[in-house]
Design a protein around this motif. Structure first.
Motif, PDB file in Angstrom:
ATOM      1  N   PRO A 166     -43.032-112.825  29.232  1.00  0.00           N
ATOM      2  CA  PRO A 166     -41.747-112.397  28.768  1.00  0.00           C
ATOM      3  C   PRO A 166     -41.329-112.511  27.326  1.00  0.00           C
ATOM      4  N   CYS A 167     -41.730-113.162  26.639  1.00  0.00           N
ATOM      5  CA  CYS A 167     -41.504-113.220  25.095  1.00  0.00           C
ATOM      6  C   CYS A 167     -42.448-113.017  24.104  1.00  0.00           C
ATOM      7  N   THR A 168     -43.745-112.985  24.357  1.00  0.00           N
ATOM      8  CA  THR A 168     -44.684-112.494  23.433  1.00  0.00           C
ATOM      9  C   THR A 168     -45.528-111.254  24.043  1.00  0.00           C
ATOM     10  N   GLY A 169     -45.386-111.022  25.269  1.00  0.00           N
ATOM     11  CA  GLY A 169     -46.136-109.950  25.777  1.00  0.00           C
ATOM     12  C   GLY A 169     -47.530-109.875  26.005  1.00  0.00           C
ATOM     13  N   ALA A 170     -48.002-111.247  25.842  1.00  0.00           N
ATOM     14  CA  ALA A 170     -49.527-111.662  26.019  1.00  0.00           C
ATOM     15  C   ALA A 170     -49.650-111.505  27.629  1.00  0.00           C
ATOM     16  N   VAL A 171     -50.959-111.403  27.937  1.00  0.00           N
ATOM     17  CA  VAL A 171     -51.442-111.208  29.468  1.00  0.00           C
ATOM     18  C   VAL A 171     -51.195-112.719  29.835  1.00  0.00           C
ATOM     19  N   VAL A 172     -50.789-112.875  31.017  1.00  0.00           N
ATOM     20  CA  VAL A 172     -50.686-114.284  31.607  1.00  0.00           C
ATOM     21  C   VAL A 172     -51.418-113.994  32.841  1.00  0.00           C
ATOM     22  N   VAL A 173     -52.152-114.925  33.402  1.00  0.00           N
ATOM     23  CA  VAL A 173     -53.145-114.702  34.459  1.00  0.00           C
ATOM     24  C   VAL A 173     -52.777-116.418  35.205  1.00  0.00           C
ATOM     25  N   THR A 174     -52.332-116.060  36.431  1.00  0.00           N
ATOM     26  CA  THR A 174     -51.918-117.387  37.159  1.00  0.00           C
ATOM     27  C   THR A 174     -52.624-117.022  38.840  1.00  0.00           C
ATOM     28  N   PRO A 175     -52.558-118.088  39.437  1.00  0.00           N
ATOM     29  CA  PRO A 175     -53.192-118.085  40.893  1.00  0.00           C
ATOM     30  C   PRO A 175     -52.052-117.653  41.571  1.00  0.00           C
ATOM     31  N   HIS A 176     -52.543-116.480  42.572  1.00  0.00           N
ATOM     32  CA  HIS A 176     -51.637-115.927  43.361  1.00  0.00           C
ATOM     33  C   HIS A 176     -50.984-117.064  44.316  1.00  0.00           C
ATOM     34  N   ARG A 177     -49.827-117.262  44.568  1.00  0.00           N
ATOM     35  CA  ARG A 177     -49.212-118.073  45.534  1.00  0.00           C
ATOM     36  C   ARG A 177     -48.028-117.435  46.149  1.00  0.00           C
ATOM     37  N   PRO A 178     -48.400-117.394  47.286  1.00  0.00           N
ATOM     38  CA  PRO A 178     -47.604-116.535  48.423  1.00  0.00           C
ATOM     39  C   PRO A 178     -46.135-117.163  48.356  1.00  0.00           C
ATOM     40  N   ALA A 179     -45.282-116.215  48.418  1.00  0.00           N
ATOM     41  CA  ALA A 179     -43.644-116.605  48.239  1.00  0.00           C
ATOM     42  C   ALA A 179     -43.227-117.467  49.759  1.00  0.00           C
TER      43      ALA A 179
END
Length: 62
Positions: free
Chosen positions: A49-62
């Motif tokens: 949200p601040c830098t625009g860099a790509v963030v990759v995280t494990p998918h965690r169902p809601a």
């Protein structure tokens, strides 16, 4: 240098342009589908949200 069927050098304008991996933005290359296949785990890919860099995280169902 590439050659035509007759053995003459192929003109530069007839060859496909070479795209360096460094010219392709990360958000185009790092897709959820590709990285999920690579890591064999579902991931989420989104811009920071601040830098625009790509963030990759494990998918965690809601």
């Amino acid at each position: 240098m590439p050659r035509t069927a007759t053995g003459t050098p192929e003109p530069a304008e007839a060859r496909a342009p070479v795209t360096s991996p460094l010219t392709v933005p990360p958000e185009v290359v790092f897709t959820e589908e590709l990285l999920s296949d690579v890591y064999d785990q579902a991931v989420e890919v989104f811009p920071h949200p601040c830098t625009g860099a790509v963030v990759v995280t494990p998918h965690r169902p809601a």
